[in-house]
Design a protein around this motif. Structure first.
Motif, PDB file in Angstrom:
ATOM      1  N   GLY A  25       0.827  -1.207   0.000  1.00 47.26           N
ATOM      2  CA  GLY A  25       0.000   0.000   0.000  1.00 47.26           C
ATOM      3  C   GLY A  25       0.859   1.255   0.000  1.00 47.26           C
ATOM      4  O   GLY A  25       2.011   1.233   0.427  1.00 47.26           O
ATOM      5  N   GLN A  26       0.303   2.362  -0.493  1.00 42.83           N
ATOM      6  CA  GLN A  26       0.983   3.651  -0.526  1.00 42.83           C
ATOM      7  C   GLN A  26       0.442   4.532   0.601  1.00 42.83           C
ATOM      8  O   GLN A  26      -0.770   4.674   0.753  1.00 42.83           O
ATOM      9  CB  GLN A  26       0.732   4.380  -1.843  1.00 42.83           C
ATOM     10  N   ALA A  27       1.357   5.116   1.352  1.00 43.74           N
ATOM     11  CA  ALA A  27       0.958   6.044   2.409  1.00 43.74           C
ATOM     12  C   ALA A  27       0.826   7.435   1.810  1.00 43.74           C
ATOM     13  O   ALA A  27       1.778   7.994   1.280  1.00 43.74           O
ATOM     14  CB  ALA A  27       1.998   6.053   3.526  1.00 43.74           C
ATOM     15  N   SER A  28      -0.347   7.988   1.882  1.00 40.69           N
ATOM     16  CA  SER A  28      -0.610   9.330   1.374  1.00 40.69           C
ATOM     17  C   SER A  28      -0.377  10.347   2.487  1.00 40.69           C
ATOM     18  O   SER A  28      -1.003  10.262   3.548  1.00 40.69           O
ATOM     19  CB  SER A  28      -2.043   9.430   0.852  1.00 40.69           C
ATOM     20  N   LEU A  29       0.541  11.292   2.259  1.00 41.68           N
ATOM     21  CA  LEU A  29       0.852  12.295   3.269  1.00 41.68           C
ATOM     22  C   LEU A  29      -0.240  13.360   3.291  1.00 41.68           C
ATOM     23  O   LEU A  29      -0.525  14.003   2.278  1.00 41.68           O
ATOM     24  CB  LEU A  29       2.208  12.942   2.979  1.00 41.68           C
ATOM     25  N   GLU A  30      -0.857  13.551   4.462  1.00 41.08           N
ATOM     26  CA  GLU A  30      -1.981  14.484   4.569  1.00 41.08           C
ATOM     27  C   GLU A  30      -1.635  15.768   5.315  1.00 41.08           C
ATOM     28  O   GLU A  30      -2.062  16.846   4.922  1.00 41.08           O
ATOM     29  CB  GLU A  30      -3.157  13.788   5.253  1.00 41.08           C
ATOM     30  N   SER A  31      -0.870  15.671   6.390  1.00 42.48           N
ATOM     31  CA  SER A  31      -0.535  16.867   7.158  1.00 42.48           C
ATOM     32  C   SER A  31       0.837  16.705   7.792  1.00 42.48           C
ATOM     33  O   SER A  31       1.288  15.592   8.057  1.00 42.48           O
ATOM     34  CB  SER A  31      -1.583  17.141   8.246  1.00 42.48           C
ATOM     35  N   VAL A  32       1.490  17.857   8.025  1.00 45.08           N
ATOM     36  CA  VAL A  32       2.829  17.877   8.612  1.00 45.08           C
ATOM     37  C   VAL A  32       2.888  18.990   9.645  1.00 45.08           C
ATOM     38  O   VAL A  32       2.453  20.120   9.386  1.00 45.08           O
ATOM     39  CB  VAL A  32       3.921  18.109   7.551  1.00 45.08           C
TER      40      VAL A  32
END
Length: 539
Positions: A25-32
């Protein structure tokens, strides 16, 4: 029966292989959330899980992370049994988007280079064939035919040679492009931090289902620094302060349209309160004492530098926000118990290059009282200072400031909110229209005198200040006389022109109000008496 058993065995083997193959699976970056040191990254991945136990590979996470900070949450019917971080950069799924883009570019460039080489080779072979067949066989050809044939060979050879020359030039350009891309790929391979990492999860699902997996962790490969723009159009107007940040990240993954938050906190800092133990005195040698004192001084100096670089706990207070529409209008400052955060509502793109990415946080208008400041012994120019009182409520962070005065960039300054005075003085830059001259007055008669075994030297300086501006100025002028550190050395202040004198430091301060076109003078005179067989090196 034998055939049935074989089919059943193959089925078990097939099921076993499928069970051992990990899901990806691909981890989608949402917030930092970026801290002064480090950052917290929050991902989501949507995965279809079979019933039972599975191994799951999550790609596109940071290349370095603190495994103690790793937090993973899944659906109600899914249990995360274990999580392991990997950095196997040989796998295609772990290659960064930048690396994959370079690989595609290399394939295209190599393909075009091969085409050019093939065309050039074909043209060269045709030219060789033409050279071999241009001789005439038999004597039956007429003069007209010979001329026609010669023209054909000449035209064709010229065409082919020109084509080969152009193809060679094109080939050189393409070879350089291929070499450049190869070097970029080699740099990425040499630095694995430019690629992302991978999480290996062991999960247990009660039923086959599609679930969202939330992932958060801390990584040290991102941080932000503060800097300011100080803008002033006139000394009669408030000071505008643009609060800015330089954000840097080298996590190996692209931050594409992420929700960005900047925090003044430092999660990597030790949060344990210190405890004092008994202090036992012991005798030591003089050499050990000198070494310890020097070490203590160096440690104190290091601590001072660290304290200056460390961010204060509290945030900027809500000051007066200017009405200019910009990125600052989409930023919200929030005060927490131990830190402050700046939430930016506009999604940001920040590439993992480690280069500075400027972000404007807020623009404030601060009431200020302007004055001029000059220390001609140290610097011949006068500086315009913006004086801000009650600055504690602003809770500025230490940082460099760009100075823009009267719509012109005039230099840099530094905002140090850790000062202990009740007034924060911000340098707004040099003003060449306030002219300061410091000159030594030569007096042979009063310069050097010998009094028995003593020697007495007298020094006199005159400071002239001229206001070449169209408005009056208030100037804080400073100078100094030496302070004695020996009982056999006597220093006497002879003239100070009504300056405020600090006898402990020897600093003199004049507060001058100067009208346009006016010149004011002050004098400083002092004497130093000491044994004539001695030399004062820094007099």
């Amino acid at each position: 029966m034998k055939v049935l058993w074989t089919s059943f065995s193959l089925c078990l083997i097939s099921i076993s292989v499928l069970a051992q193959s990990p899901l990806t699976g691909q981890a989608s970056l949402e917030s930092v959330t970026v801290y002064r040191v480090g950052a917290e990254l929050n991902h989501k991945a949507r995965i279809s899980l079979p019933k039972g136990r599975s191994e799951l590979l999550i790609n596109n996470v940071a290349n370095v992370l603190d495994e103690n900070s790793l937090q993973i949450a899944a659906g109600a019917n899914v249990t995360i049994m274990s999580a392991t971080f990997e950095r196997n950069f040989l796998k295609d799924e772990n290659k960064s988007p930048a690396y994959l883009k370079l690989e595609d570019s290399l394939k295209v460039a190599s393909r075009e280079l091969t085409k050019t080489r093939n065309i050039r080779t074909s043209e060269e072979n045709t030219l060789v064939l033409l050279d071999k067949n241009q001789s005439l066989h038999g004597n039956s050809a007429s003069v007209a035919e010979l001329i026609k044939l010669a023209d054909y060979y000449k035209t064709k050879q010229l065409e082919l040679r020109n084509s080969v020359a152009l193809l060679k030039e094109k080939e050189v350009v393409q070879e350089k492009q291929v070499t450049k891309i190869q070097q970029q790929l080699e740099e990425l391979n040499a630095n694995p931090d430019k690629n992302g990492g991978q999480l290996v999860l062991q999960v247990m699902a009660e039923n086959a289902a599609t679930t969202d997996i939330s992932i958060s962790y801390l990584t040290p490969n991102a941080y932000w620094t503060v800097y300011y723009d100080l803008r002033s159009d006139k000394t009669t107007e408030p000071l505008k302060i643009l609060y800015k940040a330089n954000v840097m990240q080298s996590t190996g993954i692209d931050w594409k349209k992420v929700k960005l938050t900047l925090s003044t906190g430092n999660p990597s800092q030790n949060g344990t309160a210190p405890v004092l133990s008994a202090w036992f005195l012991r005798y030591g040698t003089e050499y050990q004492l000198r070494g310890r004192v020097a070490g203590t001084q160096m440690q104190n100096r290091i601590q001072t530098l660290e304290e200056r670089a460390a961010p204060p706990a509290a945030p900027l207070a809500e000051m007066v926000v200017t009405q200019d529409k910009g990125i600052a209008d989409f930023t919200t400052a929030n005060e927490n118990q131990l830190s402050a955060t700046f939430d930016i509502d506009i999604p940001y793109d920040i590439a993992p290059t480690g280069k500075q990415h400027s972000v404007t946080l807020k623009e404030y208008t601060v009431p200020a009282r302007y004055k001029y400041y000059a220390v001609p012994k140290a610097d011949p120019d006068a500086f315009l200072m913006a004086e801000i009182t009650d600055y504690e409520k602003f809770n500025f962070l230490p940082g460099e400031a760009n100075i823009i005065f009267e719509n012109m960039y005039v230099g840099k300054s530094f905002i140090d909110p850790n000062a202990t005075s009740d007034t924060l003085n911000l340098s707004v830059g040099r003003d060449k229209k306030v002219i300061v001259k410091r000159e030594k007055i030569t007096d042979v008669a009063a310069g050097v005198k010998f009094l028995g075994s003593q020697k007495k030297q007298t020094f006199t300086y005159e400071i002239r200040v001229r206001n070449a501006k169209k408005e009056p100025v208030n100037l804080l002028l400073k100078d100094q006389y030496p302070v004695s550190t020996d009982k056999n050395m006597e220093v006497e202040l002879l003239e100070s022109s009504d300056a405020a004198v600090n006898t402990e430091t020897g600093v003199l301060t004049w507060k001058l109000s100067i009208e346009p076109g006016e010149t004011k003078k002050v004098r400083l005179s002092y004497s130093v008496k000491y044994p004539k067989d001695k030399i004062i090196a820094n007099l």
